[in-house]
Design a protein around this motif. Sequence first.
Motif, mmCIF file in Angstrom:
data_model
loop_
_atom_site.group_PDB
_atom_site.id
_atom_site.type_symbol
_atom_site.label_atom_id
_atom_site.label_comp_id
_atom_site.label_asym_id
_atom_site.label_seq_id
_atom_site.Cartn_x
_atom_site.Cartn_y
_atom_site.Cartn_z
ATOM 1 N N VAL A 76 6.859 9.144 -7.402
ATOM 2 C CA VAL A 76 8.121 8.655 -6.807
ATOM 3 C C VAL A 76 8.440 7.556 -7.940
ATOM 4 C CG1 VAL A 76 9.409 7.607 -5.053
ATOM 5 C CG2 VAL A 76 7.612 9.387 -4.657
ATOM 6 N N HIS A 77 9.938 7.728 -8.356
ATOM 7 C CA HIS A 77 10.294 6.670 -9.273
ATOM 8 C C HIS A 77 10.145 5.379 -8.496
ATOM 9 C CE1 HIS A 77 13.552 4.541 -11.523
ATOM 10 N NE2 HIS A 77 13.295 5.276 -12.384
ATOM 11 N N SER B 170 0.617 -1.340 0.007
ATOM 12 C CA SER B 170 -0.086 -0.075 -0.252
ATOM 13 C C SER B 170 0.921 1.085 -0.067
ATOM 14 C CB SER B 170 -0.902 -0.157 1.230
ATOM 15 O OG SER B 170 -1.928 -0.888 1.292
ATOM 16 N N LEU B 171 1.931 1.202 0.917
ATOM 17 C CA LEU B 171 2.830 2.173 0.807
ATOM 18 C C LEU B 171 3.637 2.411 -0.923
ATOM 19 C CD1 LEU B 171 4.037 4.700 2.547
ATOM 20 C CD2 LEU B 171 5.653 3.026 3.359
ATOM 21 N N TRP B 172 3.922 1.476 -0.915
ATOM 22 C CA TRP B 172 4.485 1.588 -2.556
ATOM 23 C C TRP B 172 3.605 1.897 -3.459
ATOM 24 C CZ3 TRP B 172 3.506 -0.642 -7.530
ATOM 25 C CH2 TRP B 172 4.307 -0.426 -8.341
ATOM 26 N N PHE B 173 2.270 1.751 -3.560
ATOM 27 C CA PHE B 173 1.022 2.274 -4.355
ATOM 28 C C PHE B 173 1.213 3.680 -4.284
ATOM 29 C CE2 PHE B 173 -3.296 2.947 -5.500
ATOM 30 C CZ PHE B 173 -3.159 2.321 -6.874
ATOM 31 N N PHE B 174 0.915 4.133 -2.971
ATOM 32 C CA PHE B 174 0.782 5.442 -2.655
ATOM 33 C C PHE B 174 1.972 6.278 -3.259
ATOM 34 C CE2 PHE B 174 1.751 8.907 0.483
ATOM 35 C CZ PHE B 174 0.599 9.660 0.276
ATOM 36 N N LEU B 175 3.287 5.666 -2.834
ATOM 37 C CA LEU B 175 4.338 6.544 -3.444
ATOM 38 C C LEU B 175 4.372 6.773 -4.945
ATOM 39 C CD1 LEU B 175 7.088 5.242 -0.947
ATOM 40 C CD2 LEU B 175 6.301 7.571 -1.044
ATOM 41 N N ARG B 176 3.720 5.493 -5.732
ATOM 42 C CA ARG B 176 3.991 5.627 -7.084
ATOM 43 C C ARG B 176 2.697 6.568 -7.742
ATOM 44 N NH1 ARG B 176 6.977 5.169 -10.416
ATOM 45 N NH2 ARG B 176 5.786 3.991 -11.952
ATOM 46 N N ASN B 177 1.789 6.668 -6.971
ATOM 47 C CA ASN B 177 0.846 7.602 -7.290
ATOM 48 C C ASN B 177 1.223 9.191 -7.033
ATOM 49 O OD1 ASN B 177 -1.085 5.893 -8.438
ATOM 50 N ND2 ASN B 177 -2.106 5.584 -6.561
ATOM 51 N N LEU B 178 2.240 9.297 -6.237
ATOM 52 C CA LEU B 178 2.764 10.615 -5.991
ATOM 53 C C LEU B 178 3.919 10.730 -7.115
ATOM 54 C CD1 LEU B 178 3.154 10.880 -1.950
ATOM 55 C CD2 LEU B 178 1.538 12.054 -3.521
ATOM 56 N N ALA C 7 10.365 3.907 -4.606
ATOM 57 C CA ALA C 7 9.062 3.395 -3.928
ATOM 58 C C ALA C 7 9.422 2.067 -3.307
ATOM 59 C CB ALA C 7 7.918 3.367 -4.963
ATOM 60 N N LEU C 8 10.406 1.348 -3.739
ATOM 61 C CA LEU C 8 10.565 -0.130 -3.332
ATOM 62 C C LEU C 8 11.338 -0.010 -2.238
ATOM 63 C CD1 LEU C 8 11.560 -2.273 -6.548
ATOM 64 C CD2 LEU C 8 9.402 -2.395 -5.145
ATOM 65 N N VAL C 9 12.471 1.104 -2.076
ATOM 66 C CA VAL C 9 13.411 1.217 -1.049
ATOM 67 C C VAL C 9 12.938 2.043 0.216
ATOM 68 C CG1 VAL C 9 15.602 2.169 -0.419
ATOM 69 C CG2 VAL C 9 15.397 1.187 -2.510
ATOM 70 N N ILE C 10 12.060 2.894 -0.170
ATOM 71 C CA ILE C 10 11.477 3.784 0.983
ATOM 72 C C ILE C 10 10.843 3.273 2.181
ATOM 73 C CG2 ILE C 10 9.944 6.015 1.528
ATOM 74 C CD1 ILE C 10 11.045 7.099 -0.939
ATOM 75 N N PRO C 11 9.634 2.268 1.620
ATOM 76 C CA PRO C 11 9.066 1.764 2.696
ATOM 77 C C PRO C 11 10.194 0.700 3.673
ATOM 78 C CG PRO C 11 8.048 1.229 0.829
ATOM 79 C CD PRO C 11 9.325 2.066 0.288
#
Length: 100
Positions: free
Chosen positions: A47-48, A37-45, A52-56
């Motif tokens: 974020v590369h 869910s966090l990855w999906f949120f970051l991708r919608n913002l 988006a894989l590393v930040i969570p």
Amino acid sequence: MVNPFALNWLWRGFKGNSVTFALLFACLVLGWSVTGSLWFFLRNLGVHWIFALVIPGLFFSWLAKREEKWLPDEAVRKRWARGLIIVSLALALLIAWVKQ
């Protein structure tokens, strides 16, 4: 597909007394991928994808390191972590039993 980190989260939550990783495991067992869910949120913002894989992972590691500040008593952390794991497994079994 099974999350490859699930066993690590289980171990860190149960043996390492980490409430953060116990909560991640509990959410995964109950069918909600917090990291997904966090990855999906970051991708919608915008974020590369690699970030988006590393930040969570960085976020949850940072959060786990801060546990001692917001929950200083180790016995309480142990009780919360183990309780989250046991209740989530029991709830998942109950849900599976009811769906039959």
